[in-house]
Design an enzyme around this catalytic site. Structure first.
Site, short mmCIF file in Angstrom:
data_model
loop_
_atom_site.label_atom_id
_atom_site.label_comp_id
_atom_site.label_asym_id
_atom_site.label_seq_id
_atom_site.Cartn_x
_atom_site.Cartn_y
_atom_site.Cartn_z
N SER A 22 0.81 -1.23 0.00
CA SER A 22 0.00 0.00 0.00
C SER A 22 0.83 1.27 0.00
O SER A 22 0.39 2.30 -0.49
CB SER A 22 -0.93 0.00 1.22
OG SER A 22 -0.20 -0.28 2.39
N ASN A 68 7.60 -7.95 1.81
CA ASN A 68 8.02 -6.57 2.10
C ASN A 68 7.38 -6.01 3.36
O ASN A 68 7.92 -5.08 3.97
CB ASN A 68 7.67 -5.71 0.87
CG ASN A 68 7.73 -4.23 1.17
OD1 ASN A 68 8.80 -3.64 1.23
ND2 ASN A 68 6.56 -3.61 1.39
N TYR A 75 14.23 -5.68 15.68
CA TYR A 75 14.19 -5.56 14.20
C TYR A 75 15.43 -6.21 13.58
O TYR A 75 15.34 -6.92 12.58
CB TYR A 75 14.11 -4.06 13.90
CG TYR A 75 13.95 -3.66 12.46
CD1 TYR A 75 12.69 -3.69 11.84
CD2 TYR A 75 15.03 -3.20 11.72
CE1 TYR A 75 12.54 -3.27 10.53
CE2 TYR A 75 14.89 -2.77 10.41
CZ TYR A 75 13.64 -2.81 9.82
OH TYR A 75 13.49 -2.38 8.52
N ALA A 133 17.17 -8.63 14.80
CA ALA A 133 17.03 -10.08 14.95
C ALA A 133 16.09 -10.64 13.89
O ALA A 133 16.38 -11.66 13.25
CB ALA A 133 16.50 -10.42 16.34
N ILE A 149 15.78 4.65 3.37
CA ILE A 149 14.95 4.95 2.20
C ILE A 149 13.83 5.89 2.67
O ILE A 149 13.25 5.68 3.75
CB ILE A 149 14.34 3.65 1.62
CG1 ILE A 149 15.41 2.57 1.37
CG2 ILE A 149 13.53 3.95 0.36
CD1 ILE A 149 16.48 2.90 0.34
P1 NAP Z 1 6.13 1.71 5.37
O1 NAP Z 1 6.13 2.88 4.46
O2 NAP Z 1 5.95 1.93 6.85
O3 NAP Z 1 5.05 0.65 4.84
C1 NAP Z 1 4.87 -0.55 5.54
C2 NAP Z 1 3.96 -1.44 4.74
O4 NAP Z 1 3.84 -2.69 5.43
C3 NAP Z 1 2.55 -0.89 4.61
O5 NAP Z 1 2.07 -1.25 3.34
C4 NAP Z 1 1.79 -1.61 5.72
O6 NAP Z 1 0.39 -1.73 5.46
C5 NAP Z 1 2.44 -2.97 5.64
N1 NAP Z 1 2.29 -3.77 6.85
C6 NAP Z 1 2.74 -3.51 8.10
N2 NAP Z 1 2.40 -4.50 8.94
C7 NAP Z 1 1.70 -5.42 8.20
C8 NAP Z 1 1.06 -6.64 8.50
N3 NAP Z 1 1.07 -7.17 9.75
N4 NAP Z 1 0.43 -7.31 7.50
C9 NAP Z 1 0.41 -6.80 6.24
N5 NAP Z 1 0.99 -5.64 5.89
C10 NAP Z 1 1.63 -4.95 6.87
O7 NAP Z 1 7.50 0.90 5.27
P2 NAP Z 1 8.67 0.91 4.14
O8 NAP Z 1 9.71 1.87 4.57
O9 NAP Z 1 8.09 0.96 2.78
O10 NAP Z 1 9.27 -0.55 4.43
C11 NAP Z 1 9.01 -1.67 3.63
C12 NAP Z 1 9.98 -2.77 4.01
O11 NAP Z 1 11.31 -2.30 3.85
C13 NAP Z 1 9.88 -3.22 5.47
O12 NAP Z 1 10.06 -4.61 5.57
C14 NAP Z 1 11.02 -2.50 6.14
O13 NAP Z 1 11.45 -3.17 7.29
C15 NAP Z 1 12.04 -2.50 5.03
N6 NAP Z 1 13.07 -1.48 5.13
C16 NAP Z 1 12.76 -0.16 5.06
C17 NAP Z 1 13.77 0.78 5.15
C18 NAP Z 1 13.53 2.26 5.05
O14 NAP Z 1 14.47 3.03 5.25
N7 NAP Z 1 12.33 2.71 4.74
C19 NAP Z 1 15.09 0.36 5.34
C20 NAP Z 1 15.37 -0.99 5.42
C21 NAP Z 1 14.35 -1.90 5.31
P3 NAP Z 1 -0.66 -0.53 5.89
O15 NAP Z 1 -0.46 0.55 4.85
O16 NAP Z 1 -1.99 -1.17 5.82
O17 NAP Z 1 -0.26 -0.09 7.26
#
Ligand code: NAP
Length: 242
Positions: free
Chosen positions: A10, A88, A153, A155, A186
């Site tokens: 989303s 993701n 996180y 872990a 990001i």
């Molecule tokens: P984000 O903008 O916070 O989006 C999180 C997404 O995960 C949303 O679509 C959310 O859905 C969904 N979500 C959360 N809990 C869920 C659940 N229990 N079941 C189904 N969907 C769930 O995060 P992002 O930054 O795009 O991160 C995406 C991935 O990249 C994550 O795994 C994060 O750990 C990883 N990551 C991010 C960064 C960064 O700097 N941003 C760095 C390293 C790794 P809703 O919209 O419905 O809440």
């Protein structure tokens, strides 16, 4: 038809990956937890470019819900299967371990690690029997080097890296590849409360990454051209030490 499922599609990185996979020709399944408005925006982006997308909300950490919703999807799509899975969906609940509550630990492990297991196990059989699949796990720099304030996180992400390497060896002969992408910082909702001005001074390229840059890498790993890459963890972090 070969579908692509993006958990947490989303917003943020997941949304960019949905759009990228659609541009590559995949019909896309947009999973999310609760933010339907954001998921509909992702769908709209895809449809504006003549792609196909459907919403499939479920909580990745709830194994019964995952099985029920994905079983229903399969029943409604007897001639299709999910060939590309992007694990993701993720959350972070940062705090030093000395202050960490059970729910800080459990919620992060249940979403980031058990979510990976719940969805992947359900979809593996089809990929293996159809002799084509792509599993791409979005992990983190935190799972490689560890980050203070993120023992939960770090872990969870390190565990998914281990599982990526093990699963790649289990199913490589069936033409199913399993890789991980490890982003640094990001620009998404997940990082909007961080001090970007201070943090970017530590990043050799001098900025946060864009979700679209992560999506391009995911798109390549999902492509036929990446058939000989499996069990890898690919960093995308602007040169931050890993
Ligand atoms: P984000 O903008 O916070 O989006 C999180 C997404 O995960 C949303 O679509 C959310 O859905 C969904 N979500 C959360 N809990 C869920 C659940 N229990 N079941 C189904 N969907 C769930 O995060 P992002 O930054 O795009 O991160 C995406 C991935 O990249 C994550 O795994 C994060 O750990 C990883 N990551 C991010 C960064 C960064 O700097 N941003 C760095 C390293 C790794 P809703 O919209 O419905 O809440």
């Amino acid at each position: 038809m070969k579908y692509a499922l993006v958990t947490g599609g989303s917003r943020g990185i997941g949304r960019a990956i949905c759009i990228k996979l659609s541009e590559m020709g995949f019909p896309v399944i947009i999973n999310y937890a609760s933010n339907k408005a954001a998921a509909l925006e992702t769908k709209q982006h895809i449809e504006e470019k003549n792609g196909t997308a459907e919403l499939l909300p479920f909580n990745v950490s709830n194994v019964e819900e995952v099985d029920k919703i994905l079983n229903e999807w399969s029943e409604n799509h007897p001639n299709d299967y999910i060939a590309v899975l992007i694990n993701n969906a993720g959350i972070r609940l940062d705090t030093m371990m000395v202050f960490m509550q059970n729910e800080h630990w459990n919620d992060v492990i249940n979403t980031n690690l058990n979510g990976f297991f719940n969805v992947t196990r359900r979809l593996l059989k089809d990929m293996v029997t159809k002799r084509f699949g792509r599993i791409i796990n979005v992990v983190s720099l935190s799972g490689i080097k560890g980050m203070p304030g993120q023992t939960n996180y770090s872990a969870a992400k390190a565990a998914v890296i281990g599982a990526t390497k093990a699963l790649a060896q289990e199913i490589g002969s069936r033409k199913v590849t399993v890789n991980a992408i490890a982003p640094g910082f990001i620009s998404t909702d997940m990082t909007k409360d961080l001090d970007e001005k201070m943090l970017k001074t530590m990043i050799p390229v001098g900025r946060f990454g864009k979700p679209e840059e992560v999506a391009d890498l995911a798109g390549f790993l999902a492509s036929e051209n990446a058939s000989y890459i499996t069990g890898e963890v690919i960093s995308i972090n602007g040169g931050l030490y890993t």
